[in-house]
Write a protein that holds these residues in place. Structure first.
Motif, PDB file in Angstrom:
ATOM      1  N   LEU A   1      19.871   3.668 -17.118  1.00  0.00           N
ATOM      2  CA  LEU A   1      19.109   3.142 -18.495  1.00  0.00           C
ATOM      3  C   LEU A   1      20.366   1.622 -18.982  1.00  0.00           C
ATOM      4  CD1 LEU A   1      16.288   4.685 -19.281  1.00  0.00           C
ATOM      5  CD2 LEU A   1      16.146   3.467 -17.282  1.00  0.00           C
ATOM      6  N   LYS A   2      21.229   2.225 -19.782  1.00  0.00           N
ATOM      7  CA  LYS A   2      21.876   1.255 -20.756  1.00  0.00           C
ATOM      8  C   LYS A   2      22.595   0.318 -19.800  1.00  0.00           C
ATOM      9  CE  LYS A   2      22.860   4.440 -24.246  1.00  0.00           C
ATOM     10  NZ  LYS A   2      23.877   5.101 -24.723  1.00  0.00           N
TER      11      LYS A   2
ATOM     12  N   SER B   1       9.482   1.506 -23.337  1.00  0.00           N
ATOM     13  CA  SER B   1      10.009  -0.290 -22.325  1.00  0.00           C
ATOM     14  C   SER B   1       9.471  -0.053 -21.406  1.00  0.00           C
ATOM     15  CB  SER B   1      10.857  -0.956 -22.764  1.00  0.00           C
ATOM     16  OG  SER B   1      11.496  -0.811 -23.905  1.00  0.00           O
TER      17      SER B   1
ATOM     18  N   GLU C   1      19.817  -2.442 -19.242  1.00  0.00           N
ATOM     19  CA  GLU C   1      20.039  -2.809 -20.224  1.00  0.00           C
ATOM     20  C   GLU C   1      21.095  -3.941 -20.557  1.00  0.00           C
ATOM     21  OE1 GLU C   1      19.145  -2.682 -24.853  1.00  0.00           O
ATOM     22  OE2 GLU C   1      19.226  -0.903 -23.720  1.00  0.00           O
TER      23      GLU C   1
END
Length: 814
Positions: A720-721, A660, A724
């Motif tokens: 990154l989690k 992404s 998100e």
């Protein structure tokens, strides 16, 4: 080595001979020939330009000569104009071939003749005179072997000041000559105008003048290379003087007093001080660290070893570095920096801020009347007197155009002498000619459409500059890449062969994929594309051939369609029809199926294949990645990216964690505008490296990876989690402001948008073909319309100069 230098300090006179008229100039002495020659003295030099009346053609030259009187007098050089009279006969009067020459004498001995067009302004006059007189102090060289010979001869004896200037007679050349006049007895000056020589010693940015200090005096081992320190400031007389002063200062000084009270030559020169705090138990290790830091910061800051055990003042116990700015009254900073790179980054970041503030202060004083509104025009204006080796290209006219392009494979530059972008690109075009000198089978030509508009109209030229390639038996092809030396050079080199290449055997296909078949072209195309087709796949082969022809000059393409093609398809697990993408730098071969794929889709597949997984972002390639419309995951680094960081990010790419995003990195040394971007993100600026996520296309949020965490796979995945899940806070939001060019005519972002907007609807590559040289005007104009409506993808977007786009990049981020 320096024996001839002091002779010229006694006094030098500079006289000019012309056979023309100019109004009386009070500061420029006017003498008769007899009077002039009677003033010549042994050991003194003069340049004579004998002038006759009633000819105004040299008024501009004599105005510049008058301007040169004062600076030449500062070096003990006098200037005079000699008026020829009928009563006095001189061999320098009356000869037509001598009318446009200046003559340099030493005593009554002629040393040098100069065509007056080489003395085009005061800088050129001063530079040429000093260059001629300092022939022992300044060695002019053209190749790396000469430089190595000089370096070897001076090891253990003297240091070298090596400089590159784009041309003889420009302001940078004058600055080097003036420095040589002062320091020529102490250092050996070496000068070149050869770009290839500058590149051979490791310089990447060859657009500007360079000056290096070679530390050869301390080198006793002839096999050891002299250390080299680059002067990073522009080449001016003052900057060179300050730079040499820092080179003469001690590399490292030990002190045991309050850092606030310490003063060295560096502070006097406006440079900061860095104190490496040491104690008795770690003295040897601290000194080695300090010496390493001192070499890295040479010319940028003074480095001192601060002995904590002998101090009468207290400093924080955990502080291991003290930073002192050059400004008076500013308190010192006590820092905890456990890495040499962090120390270097801190100094360079703070130096950059000081430079920016100084530039802003200078801007407040009012605009320079010589600076044009548009940066392209400004560049041309400032380089207007740079002498280009135009003889390396053939100048075409209405009479010679058709005969030339039909007789040999030719590259033609269509430009307009009145247009700034044309004249700026002409410099890049000539740089290409320099690089191809004696090696290219292509004839490089140029035609000024301001003089030969009918020719340009017949060739469908409606905008400038345009480069076209003419090959015998083929329709001309327009170059639509970036307007720079490297991209045009790549286009020309890759067009040495026709595309797609017809591969006729399995062995040849393997050599093609390995890069051996065209190994001399691999440096221009890191990816080679091979289309695999069975002999019966006529339509698919035609589509691929169209795509290969469309992309010629930008990537190597080949086609294999023999009876044994299944052997290749089986080996590389490719279902026919298919593409094999050979990535030479990575040593990988990938297969892509082409079932029901049309020519424009093949172009898109190949274009995307040229994009790297973790690229270094530059001003030139940013549009290619920006168009992907994904958030940018950027690692900012002050130099080459750490291999461990690169490995971690590439691992996540392969594991699909970063699908992404567009992962990339930015080298602040190669792209200095990155510092301006970081200042828009952070206040104050933390140490490098820095990893940030920039969502330019939706919201403008900027997120920063925690600087106290190591850049490893586990930490990146966790971060990154959190992003998100919305658990991370942004550090800033970029304003949704409109980005405007300096002038509407230079709206380069619109060119990018235009190319992108037509991507989905255009047909491929016949639009790039143009009508034959002999076809009529009407047909050509119709064909030209097709070209304008169907521009090529971002790979071939027109793009302009590093400086201009650098500012655009910074504005985009802010």
């Amino acid at each position: 080595m320096f024996s001839g230098f002091n002779v010229f300090r006694v006094g030098i006179s500079f006289v000019i001979m012309c056979i023309f008229y100019m109004p009386t100039v009070n500061s420029l002495p006017e003498l008769s020939p007899q009077k002039y020659f009677s003033t010549l003295q042994p050991g003194k030099a003069s340049l004579a330009y004998f002038c006759q009346a009633d000819s105004p053609r040299t008024s501009v030259f004599l105005e510049e000569l008058n301007e040169a009187v004062r600076p030449l007098q500062d070096y003990g050089i006098s200037v005079a104009k000699v008026n020829c009279v009928k009563e006095e006969i001189s061999r320098y009067c009356g000869k037509e071939k001598d009318l446009m020459k200046a003559y340099l004498f030493k005593g009554n001995i002629l040393l040098r003749e100069f065509p007056t067009d080489t003395l085009f302004d005061v800088n050129a006059i001063v530079a040429h005179v000093l260059f001629a007189l300092l022939f022992n102090e300044v060695k002019y060289i053209t190749n790396l072997e000469d430089l190595q010979n000089i370096e070897n001869a001076l090891k253990g004896k003297a240091n070298i000041i090596f400089s590159y200037v784009r041309a003889i007679g420009i302001p940078e050349h004058r600055a080097v000559m003036e420095a040589a006049f002062v320091y020529g007895t102490t250092y050996q000056f070496v000068l070149t105008t050869e770009i290839a020589l500058l590149e051979s010693i490791g310089s990447e940015d060859v657009e500007y003048a360079h000056l290096y200090f070679f530390h050869c005096k301390l080198v006793l081992d002839l096999t050891q290379q002299c250390r080299r320190t680059l002067m990073e400031q522009p080449l001016t007389t003052l900057n060179i003087h300050l730079f040499i002063k820092t080179m003469k200062a001690p590399l490292l000084t030990e002190v045991a007093e309050d850092p606030q009270q310490v003063s060295t030559v560096h502070l006097q020169l406006g440079l900061p001080l860095v104190f490496i705090v040491s104690q008795q138990a770690t003295y040897e290790a601290d000194r080695r660290t300090a010496e390493w830091v001192a070499w890295r910061l040479l010319g940028k800051a003074g480095v001192l070893l601060l002995l904590r055990d002998s101090l009468e003042v207290n400093i924080p116990q955990d502080a291991n570095v003290v930073f002192k700015r050059a400004e008076e009254g500013v308190p010192v900073e006590f820092l905890v920096l456990h890495d040499v790179d962090l120390i270097i980054s801190h100094v360079e970041n703070n130096m950059h801020i000081e430079e920016i503030q100084e530039d802003e202060d200078n801007d407040m004083e009012g605009p320079d009347i010589d600076v044009q509104d548009d940066e392209v025009a400004e560049t041309v204006f400032r380089d207007r007197k740079r002498k280009l080796p135009l003889e390396l290209t053939v100048e075409l006219t209405e009479e010679t155009f058709n005969a030339t392009v039909m007789a040999s494979d030719s590259i033609v530059l269509f430009y307009a002498g009145w247009q700034a972008v044309s004249m700026a690109f002409l410099q890049s075009y000539i740089d290409v000619a320099v690089k191809l000198k004696g090696t290219s089978t292509m004839l490089l030509t140029r035609i000024n459409c301001a003089d030969w508009s009918d020719v340009c109209t017949k060739q469908n030229v409606t905008e400038f500059p345009i480069v076209k390639m003419y090959k015998k038996g083929e329709n001309p092809v327009s170059y639509a890449g970036m307007l720079g030396t490297e991209d045009l050079l790549k286009f020309i080199q890759l067009n040495r062969i026709s595309y797609p290449v017809n591969i006729i055997s399995i062995q040849e296909a393997e050599e093609y994929l390995s890069g051996e078949l065209y190994k001399d072209l691999i440096s221009y195309s890191s990816v080679s594309v091979l289309g695999l087709f069975s002999p019966t796949m006529k339509t698919a082969k035609e589509d691929f051939s169209e795509a290969g022809n469309y992309l010629k000059g930008y990537v190597i393409t080949g086609i294999y369609s023999e009876e044994d093609v299944l052997l290749l398809s089986t080996k590389y697990a490719a279902s026919l029809p298919a593409l094999l993408l050979a990535r030479h730098t990575e040593g990988k071969i990938e297969s892509v199926p082409l079932a029901s794929t049309h020519a424009q889709d093949i172009v898109q597949i190949i274009t995307d294949a040229l994009l790297e997984m973790f690229p270094e972002i530059t001003v030139e390639n940013l549009p290619s990645y920006f168009r992907l419309q994904k958030p940018l995951l950027i690692l900012f680094s002050d130099g080459t990216v750490n291999p461990q960081y690169k490995k971690a990010i590439l691992t996540l790419v392969k594991q699909k964690y970063l699908d992404s995003f567009t992962p990339c990195w930015l080298n602040l040394k190669n792209t200095p505008v990155g510092r301006g971007i970081l200042r828009a993100y952070f206040d104050p600026l933390p140490p490098l490296p820095l990893l940030v996520l920039v969502n330019l296309h939706s919201g403008g949020q900027v997120f920063a990876f925690p600087s106290d965490q190591a850049i490893i796979e586990e930490n990146l995945v966790l971060w990154l989690k959190k992003l998100e899940a919305g658990l991370e806070n942004h550090i800033t939001i970029l304003p949704a402001q409109e980005w405007k060019p300096p002038l509407p005519a230079y709206d380069f972002l619109s060119m990018i948008d235009a190319a992108t907007s037509h991507r989905g609807t255009r047909k491929v590559p016949k639009c790039m073909k143009e009508t034959d040289v002999q076809e009529n005007d009407k047909e050509q104009h119709e064909d030209k319309s097709a070209v304008r409506k169907e521009p090529i993808e971002t790979l071939r977007i027109k793009h302009w100069n590093r400086k201009s786009d650098g500012i655009t990049l910074e504005e985009d981020s802010e």
